[in-house]
Design a protein around this motif. Sequence first.
Motif, PDB file in Angstrom:
ATOM      1  N   GLY A   1     -11.314 -10.115  28.655  1.00  0.00           N
ATOM      2  CA  GLY A   1     -11.369 -11.570  28.627  1.00  0.00           C
ATOM      3  C   GLY A   1     -10.666 -12.216  27.464  1.00  0.00           C
ATOM      4  O   GLY A   1     -10.884 -13.401  27.184  1.00  0.00           O
TER       5      GLY A   1
ATOM      6  N   LEU B   1     -15.454  -4.540  32.566  1.00  0.00           N
ATOM      7  CA  LEU B   1     -16.294  -5.711  32.302  1.00  0.00           C
ATOM      8  C   LEU B   1     -17.467  -5.356  31.397  1.00  0.00           C
ATOM      9  O   LEU B   1     -17.889  -6.174  30.571  1.00  0.00           O
ATOM     10  CB  LEU B   1     -16.810  -6.293  33.616  1.00  0.00           C
TER      11      LEU B   1
ATOM     12  N   LYS C   1     -18.771 -12.835  34.797  1.00  0.00           N
ATOM     13  CA  LYS C   1     -18.076 -11.572  35.037  1.00  0.00           C
ATOM     14  C   LYS C   1     -18.366 -11.101  36.465  1.00  0.00           C
ATOM     15  O   LYS C   1     -19.527 -11.017  36.864  1.00  0.00           O
ATOM     16  CB  LYS C   1     -18.510 -10.511  34.026  1.00  0.00           C
TER      17      LYS C   1
END
Length: 398
Positions: free
Chosen positions: A245, A271, A283
Motif C-alpha cells: 500500500g 496484504l 484490504k
Amino acid sequence: MLSEADRIEALEAAQKLVACLSENSESSRSESTRVLALRITNHVIRSLEKPEDGLMKFAYSPTIWMAIRTCVQLNVFNILVEKETTSAREIAERSGADEALLRRLLRVLTSYGYVAEKGDGLYGVNKWTKHMQNRLTQGMIKFIFDESMPAITAAPEFFKDNGFQNPVDPRNGPYQKGLGIDVPIFPWLALPENKERWDAANTFFEGDRGSRPSWVTWFPVKDELLSGKIDDLAPLLVDVAGGRGHDLMEFLDQFPSVTGKYVLQDQQQVLDSAISLPPAVEKRAFDFFNEAPVEGAKIYFMKFIMHDYADPEALRILKHIRSSMKKGYSYLVINDFILPDTGCSLIAAEWDLMMLTLMSSMERTESQWRNLLGAAGLSIKGLYQPPGDGQGIILATL
C-alpha cells in the motif's frame, strides 16, 4: 595518450555540462536538469575513457555488487552508521566475519566511494553508506542480487538454446534456467520455503521508484481524475496488486482532504504484511489472473504491474479490470515506463532487460501500450511523462 578528437569531444561535453548547471534558476535545479547533467557527464567520461579500460571496468563490476550484498548480510552498513569512524577489527568482532575478508570487501567499496576511508583499517560514512543501511535499499539489494544474478548468468545460454527468440513464457525464461525451476518467479517466491526472499521482494517494491518523483506530485490528478461527481458508494481508488500500500499512502498524503473509500488488493500473504495502513483503506485479497477487482471505482491504479508480464498475461489482467470499470466514469491509471523509440535513458533500458531475465516480460513503447490496451478494449486518454527519467502515466478509459 589522449587523441585530439577525444580531447575536443570531452571539452565540448564539459562545456555543455557547465552551461547546463550554471544558470541560477529553478529550472537549473530541476529533476530534468539533473538527469540531463548526468547524461552529459557520462559523455565526458566515455570521451576520456579508453575502450580497453572501460570494458574491463564493466567486466569486473559484479565484484562491487557481490561486496555490497555480502556487507548487507553481515550488517556492515548498519554498524558503520552508528559512529563517525569504525575499525575493521570492530566490524569483524560484531559481524563474526574474518577481518581479512572484510578489509578486501571494503577496499572495493572505498575505491568506488560507497564507504569513506579514514585510515588503515578505519572506515566512515558518507551519503552512500547511509543509503545502504536503509530498509528499502537493503530489500532491493537482496532481491536484485539473489534473483537476478543466476538469471543474468544463465541468459546467454538460454538465448542460444532457444534460437535467440524473445522470451514471452513466464514459466520458461532465463530465471527458470538459472534456478532450475519451471514456474513463474512470483508463485515460486511465494512458497513457504522462500519466505525471506519474498519478504525482500515486497520490501524492494515499496521503494522501487528510487528518488524519482511520485506520480501524485507531477500528474494533474485533480483535473484529470477528481473533477466531476464522485460516487460515494463506490471506492474512489483501487490499488490493484498494490503490495503493502505504499503508493496508496502517497496518494492519501498528497490529497488529505479528498474523502472516499480506498481499497488495496493483492494476494492475502502480501496484504498480511501491510500493517501500517490507515482505517480508510480496506484490504481485499484477490487473484488478478482469475478475478476482477472491486467494481465501479473512479480510479484503478497499477504501478509496475504490466511490465511484469508479456502481452498474453497482461491482457488477462486488463480484461478483468475492464469488466469492473464503469463507462464514462472509471479511469485506469498505469504508472510504468513509456520507452522512447530512440534516446532511451539507461535506467529504463536496464529495467527492460531485468524484466526480460526475471519475468520473460518487457517495458513498452508508446505504440506497444496502444496496441496492448486497444486489444483489451480500452482507450488511451493520454500518455504523460514525468520530469527526468522516471515512470510515466498511461491514462485509459473504456
